[in-house]
Design a protein around this motif. Structure first.
Motif, PDB file in Angstrom:
ATOM      1  N   SER A  14      42.832  35.453  33.843  1.00  0.00           N
ATOM      2  CA  SER A  14      42.355  35.089  35.183  1.00  0.00           C
ATOM      3  C   SER A  14      43.207  33.919  35.673  1.00  0.00           C
ATOM      4  N   ASP A  15      43.188  33.688  36.992  1.00  0.00           N
ATOM      5  CA  ASP A  15      43.974  32.579  37.561  1.00  0.00           C
ATOM      6  C   ASP A  15      43.551  31.245  36.956  1.00  0.00           C
ATOM      7  N   CYS A  26      31.599  44.296  42.442  1.00  0.00           N
ATOM      8  CA  CYS A  26      32.766  43.418  42.614  1.00  0.00           C
ATOM      9  C   CYS A  26      32.486  41.943  42.333  1.00  0.00           C
ATOM     10  N   SER A  33      40.887  49.058  42.100  1.00  0.00           N
ATOM     11  CA  SER A  33      40.930  48.055  41.028  1.00  0.00           C
ATOM     12  C   SER A  33      41.598  48.626  39.786  1.00  0.00           C
ATOM     13  N   SER A  70      45.431  48.816  40.533  1.00  0.00           N
ATOM     14  CA  SER A  70      46.156  47.546  40.682  1.00  0.00           C
ATOM     15  C   SER A  70      45.958  46.609  39.495  1.00  0.00           C
ATOM     16  N   TRP A  78      43.566  44.450  39.416  1.00  0.00           N
ATOM     17  CA  TRP A  78      42.963  43.224  39.950  1.00  0.00           C
ATOM     18  C   TRP A  78      41.808  43.571  40.870  1.00  0.00           C
ATOM     19  N   ASN A  79      40.813  42.696  40.908  1.00  0.00           N
ATOM     20  CA  ASN A  79      39.706  42.823  41.849  1.00  0.00           C
ATOM     21  C   ASN A  79      39.714  41.586  42.739  1.00  0.00           C
ATOM     22  N   THR A  80      39.707  41.799  44.053  1.00  0.00           N
ATOM     23  CA  THR A  80      39.722  40.683  45.002  1.00  0.00           C
ATOM     24  C   THR A  80      38.435  40.710  45.828  1.00  0.00           C
ATOM     25  N   GLU A 102      36.544  38.816  49.022  1.00  0.00           N
ATOM     26  CA  GLU A 102      36.778  37.917  50.155  1.00  0.00           C
ATOM     27  C   GLU A 102      35.508  37.799  50.983  1.00  0.00           C
ATOM     28  N   SER A 156      38.670  33.560  49.284  1.00  0.00           N
ATOM     29  CA  SER A 156      39.139  34.721  48.513  1.00  0.00           C
ATOM     30  C   SER A 156      39.237  34.356  47.033  1.00  0.00           C
ATOM     31  N   ARG A 180      40.132  36.265  43.158  1.00  0.00           N
ATOM     32  CA  ARG A 180      40.568  37.486  42.474  1.00  0.00           C
ATOM     33  C   ARG A 180      40.520  37.269  40.972  1.00  0.00           C
ATOM     34  N   HIS A 181      40.388  38.360  40.254  1.00  0.00           N
ATOM     35  CA  HIS A 181      40.393  38.274  38.788  1.00  0.00           C
ATOM     36  C   HIS A 181      40.959  39.581  38.222  1.00  0.00           C
TER      37      HIS A 181
END
Length: 365
Positions: free
Chosen positions: A90-91, A125, A173, A176, A178-180, A182, A187, A189-190
């Protein structure tokens, strides 16, 4: 399902709720193969399993999740982030690593997340607590099912009854990774790298073609007709229900062997090669079947490499392609309501013509 995952010691004893062993499942070879290949290479894009009720779809998927080796995760991270691979972090975990923080690591069984039929988008989500974000200046995020499913399996039973919008979200998801989420200009994402498995009964309606095409593979399963085989299935299940611990002990060596095979295949996969000529022939099959887009070509190439890795080889053979081509292409053919020919037979017939091989007796049957 990291390639570096080690064999789990938990197979030696029953410490959790007993799950029917994958290696003891009788029949349904097509479904089992499709699931194994997606575990070896999640980029294949998941499996859609269509078939009669009571044919062991849920049992097989739970058995697969239980079979898989444990993975290393960051202990206090809600997304099952990998402790060293930035692609699977994760970020927030990546920021902590960049600040040279010590990340606590633990081992965990691969998660299998069931998506309930009535689930809302927020439940799937995750949600952002706007009030907390505005008052405290932090990104207050409540993770959803996609967060729990990261690096695991997301199972959607009766996917053909699920709201089309939710199916779109899941497939986006899965594709890609990733799940975003918003909301109100905020926003978050993970990572959401999971094997998406959908199942359904064709009698209850089909998926729209554009959604069906997004699933990497499509397995069709039928109720077993052979009386002796039916008896064997019933007996195996009865034995397991009467004494799960003994039953699991009897299948321990087979389970451990297959678990090792999966880990070896994951490690071998990057080394597997497919000749240019074979790739051209795969694309020729897709072209002659009038398959829209290039997903069919990509998935068939990936699946052929995965089956070679599963069998411990680094070169893809024509037979590897034959065994996966129907799974990868049958659901991508344009439906003709006046045509009575089975889509799987049609794929095998074109494959045999392009590759210059005889149509197998199994396909003709």
């Amino acid at each position: 399902m990291s390639p570096t995952a080690q064999v789990s010691p938990t197979l030696t004893k029953v410490t959790r709720r007993a799950v029917f062993p994958f290696t003891a499942i009788v029949g349904q070879e097509e479904m089992k193969l499709a699931l194994l290949l997606n575990v070896i290479d999640p980029k294949i894009g998941g499996v859609m399993i269509m078939g009669d009720r009571g044919t062991g779809k849920s049992t097989t998927i739970r058995a697969l999740a239980d079979l898989l080796p444990e993975i290393e995760v960051i202990a206090d991270d809600p997304f099952n982030s990998h402790p060293s691979d930035p692609e699977l972090m994760s970020d927030e975990a990546r920021d902590r690593r960049d600040r040279d923080e010590e990340l606590p690591v633990m081992r965990r069984k691969v998660q299998m997340i069931d998506l309930p039929l009535g689930a809302t988008e927020d439940r799937v989500c995750g949600t952002i607590d706007i009030e907390k974000a505005l008052s405290e200046g932090v990104k207050a995020f409540e993770p959803g099912l996609l967060a729990k499913a990261n690096r695991g399996i997301l199972y959607v039973d009766e996917v053909n009854l699920l709201d089309d919008h939710l199916v779109d979200v899941l497939l986006d998801s899965a594709a890609s990774g990733w799940n975003t989420v918003e909301r109100e200009g905020i926003s978050i994402r993970h990572p959401a790298r999971f094997v998406l498995v959908g199942s359904g009964n064709p009698e209850e309606g089909e998926l729209r073609p554009q959604l069906l095409d997004r699933f990497g593979m499509h397995a069709e399963i039928r109720t077993v007709k052979d009386p002796q085989l039916r008896v064997k299935i019933v007996e195996e299940r009865s034995e397991f229900d009467q004494n799960p611990a003994d039953y699991l002990e009897r299948h321990h060596s087979e389970q451990e062997g297959l678990q090792n095979k999966i880990v070896e295949a994951q490690n071998l996969l990057p080394s597997v090669k497919i000749d240019y000529e074979l790739r051209v022939q795969i694309s020729q099959v897709c072209s002659e079947l009038d398959v829209d887009g290039l997903r069919g070509d990509l998935v068939t190439n990936r699946a052929a490499k995965a089956i070679a890795a599963l069998e411990g080889r680094t070169e893809v053979t024509v037979d590897d392609i034959r065994r996966v081509v129907t799974l990868c292409l049958r659901h991508r053919l344009r439906k003709d309501p006046l045509e009575s020919i089975d889509s799987g037979y049609k794929v095998q017939k074109v494959f045999a013509s392009v590759f210059g091989v005889e149509l197998s007796e199994e396909s003709q049957g």
